[in-house]
Design an enzyme around this catalytic site. Structure first.
Site, PDB file in Angstrom:
ATOM      1  N   ASP A 192       0.868  -1.181   0.000  1.00 32.98           N
ATOM      2  CA  ASP A 192       0.000   0.000   0.000  1.00 32.98           C
ATOM      3  C   ASP A 192       0.902   1.227   0.000  1.00 32.98           C
ATOM      4  O   ASP A 192       2.130   1.103  -0.092  1.00 32.98           O
ATOM      5  CB  ASP A 192      -0.980  -0.017   1.183  1.00 32.98           C
ATOM      6  CG  ASP A 192      -2.312   0.654   0.823  1.00 32.98           C
ATOM      7  OD1 ASP A 192      -2.294   1.827   0.416  1.00 32.98           O
ATOM      8  OD2 ASP A 192      -3.352  -0.008   0.926  1.00 32.98           O
ATOM      9  N   HIS A 253      -2.757   3.175  -4.710  1.00 33.99           N
ATOM     10  CA  HIS A 253      -2.165   2.747  -3.435  1.00 33.99           C
ATOM     11  C   HIS A 253      -0.760   2.202  -3.666  1.00 33.99           C
ATOM     12  O   HIS A 253      -0.386   1.158  -3.115  1.00 33.99           O
ATOM     13  CB  HIS A 253      -3.063   1.711  -2.740  1.00 33.99           C
ATOM     14  CG  HIS A 253      -4.319   2.312  -2.164  1.00 33.99           C
ATOM     15  ND1 HIS A 253      -4.313   3.116  -1.051  1.00 33.99           N
ATOM     16  CD2 HIS A 253      -5.621   2.233  -2.560  1.00 33.99           C
ATOM     17  CE1 HIS A 253      -5.563   3.503  -0.775  1.00 33.99           C
ATOM     18  NE2 HIS A 253      -6.362   2.991  -1.679  1.00 33.99           N
ATOM     19  N   GLU A 317      -9.820   2.992  -5.230  1.00 38.88           N
ATOM     20  CA  GLU A 317      -9.380   4.360  -4.923  1.00 38.88           C
ATOM     21  C   GLU A 317      -8.185   4.802  -5.777  1.00 38.88           C
ATOM     22  O   GLU A 317      -7.080   4.965  -5.274  1.00 38.88           O
ATOM     23  CB  GLU A 317      -9.037   4.453  -3.423  1.00 38.88           C
ATOM     24  CG  GLU A 317     -10.238   4.140  -2.552  1.00 38.88           C
ATOM     25  CD  GLU A 317      -9.927   4.165  -1.055  1.00 38.88           C
ATOM     26  OE1 GLU A 317     -10.778   4.638  -0.296  1.00 38.88           O
ATOM     27  OE2 GLU A 317      -8.843   3.698  -0.643  1.00 38.88           O
TER      28      GLU A 317
END
Ligand code: ACM
Length: 483
Positions: A192, A253, A317
């Site tokens: 991440d 990410h 995202e």
């Protein structure tokens, strides 16, 4: 004489009676069917564990032997030859259902029968829960017959080792506990923005740089798993019927990877590994062939480490400003006739999916992989709600439900009882799509979770999830609490 026979016959027919409250079998998840018998089996050192000669069956017998030794101090021997008194593990194709088992305890013997090794193992886990606690030379196990099988095939927990590293021993302890409650998937979030946690031989900076960040107080924090650590954990999980599914996040990410190798992003600017939480704009550059060469190599090493047929690629995202501003990404959109950056993300994911499929792996992604169109062979993990689940199901994808089970939610806002009561598959979105629903999992994102509070966040909520997914017909929370 006749009366004697009649009594014997009656006894034989009534050897097991449906348990009204099943006080005797305090098992989580609650088995599908429990019938109490008469008398009990005396477990002491004269008992032998007998199992078929196959490697996995013998391994399961040894797991049971070690479990009994740990729990009670009683040392049993294992073997393949029938001998009374015994605990017999048997392969029996008449026990129907994936992962199904039948556990029978009579005063004469204990038998665990299953059509496959997975069922045999779950029968062993149930038997371990039936053992009285405490150390005695002989344990009395009340007679019982249990017929059991899970409703859902995918029963998981996601651990985020990226935001806060989770030491190997703590990961193994969670695998032990998931397995005890018949959860069978550990989804392991390994990369991440704030940390890259898996050693990749070809790209050493992913861990020498990407696994470490400087916190606000100037301290360094981080850590990573060597490939040997990963092999150990995967093997530990295999022995416990738990499949480990790695998640390697892309295209977003990805800040830790970009910090290690700035050329992976479109601006190619050096950045630090972030030490704050949120969604970051540094993502893999979709315009550059070098990005895909890198991801191909990384996924090759990952595929070799994890035998699971699934690899999770995240996909959630993804801010796309860098793609909008990058000449190579604009060129890609032009060349591939892609109308917008959402379509570029879809193209990115489908290219990775082909790479994985060439290695025999199925792609799993968060529900954003539906944006711009998803290939129906991908497995979608729903986190944003039933509308996303409905899109995935309408598109023909298989589905894992995670949204209602976010364990990073404070305990007072999502209690054990809440999880016990959630019926995620009752919504209209799922009607008629039962065959596409693999199951569910509970993600534990770790922005605010460290080794100090990880278990407090997981338990006992994970036990409620385990029961929900194994036996959705069990609805009595008071009974669950008592068990
Ligand atoms: C997610 O919670 N961003 C999948």
């Amino acid at each position: 004489m006749r009366i004697h026979l009649l009594v014997l016959m009656l006894l034989a027919f009534s050897a097991f009676a449906p348990a009204a409250h099943a006080q005797a079998a305090e098992v989580i998840p609650r088995p599908n069917r429990i019938e109490e018998g008469h008398g009990s089996f005396a477990l002491n050192r004269n008992v032998r564990i007998v199992a078929p000669a196959g490697r996995r069956a013998q391994e399961i017998a040894a797991f049971l032997r070690d479990g009994i030794r740990e729990q009670s101090g009683i040392e049993l021997r294992t073997g393949t030859a029938a001998r009374r008194p015994s605990i017999e593990l048997r392969t029996n194709p008449s026990v129907h259902g994936e992962e199904a088992y039948r556990l029978t305890v009579t005063p004469q013997r204990i038998e665990i029968a299953a059509a496959d090794d997975r069922g045999l193992f779950w029968g062993v886990q149930t038997l371990r829960q039936l053992l009285p606690t405490g150390r005695h030379a002989t344990l009395a196990i009340p007679a019982v017959r249990i017929d059991d099988a899970p409703r859902y095939a995918w029963r998981g927990v996601m651990l985020d080792a990226a935001r806060h590293f989770i030491p190997v021993a703590l990961v193994k302890q969670q695998i032990d506990l998931l397995s005890r409650y018949k959860l069978n998937v550990l989804h392991w979030h390994l990369t991440d923005d704030q940390g890259w946690r898996i050693e990749i031989r070809k790209y050493p900076k992913l861990t020498s740089v990407g696994a470490w960040r400087t916190e606000a107080d100037g301290s360094r924090s981080g850590g990573f798993y060597t490939q040997q650590d990963i092999r150990d954990i995967v093997e530990y999980a295999r022995r416990r019927n738990v499949m480990v599914v790695p998640e390697i996040e892309m295209p977003g990410h990805a800040s830790a990877a970009v910090a290690a190798y700035p050329s992976l992003s479109c601006p190619k600017q050096p950045i630090p590994v972030p030490a704050t939480w949120g969604v970051f704009t540094d993502i893999y550059c979709a315009g550059d062939e070098a990005t895909f060469a890198f991801l191909h190599d990384v996924l090759g090493e990952v595929a070799a480490l994890f035998p699971a047929p699934y690899i999770h690629i995240g996909g959630d995202e993804v801010p796309k400003q860098q793609w909008t501003q990058s000449a190579s990404s604009q060129q890609r959109m032009h060349d591939e006739h892609l109308p917008d950056v959402a379509a570029l993300q879809s193209w990115f994911v489908q290219r990775i999916q082909r790479d994985l499929e060439a290695r025999g792996k199925t792609l799993v992604g968060w529900d954003e992989i539906l944006e711009g169109g998803a290939d129906r062979n991908a497995v979608v993990e729903m986190w944003r709600g039933d509308a996303e689940a409905a899109k995935a199901l309408a598109n023909g994808n298989r589905l894992i439900v995670a949204g209602p089970f976010y364990l990073d939610t404070p305990i007072e806002e999502l209690t054990t009882q809440d999880i016990y009561r959630i019926d995620p598959f009752a919504a209209p979105a799922y009607a008629g799509h039962e065959d596409q629903v693999l199951g569910a999992e509970a993600p534990l994102w770790s922005e605010r979770v460290t080794p100090r509070n990880l278990e407090a966040m997981l338990y006992p909520r994970v036990l409620a999830l385990a029961e929900r997914l194994w036996n959705p017909d069990a609805r009595d929370y008071a009974d669950f609490q008592r068990r």
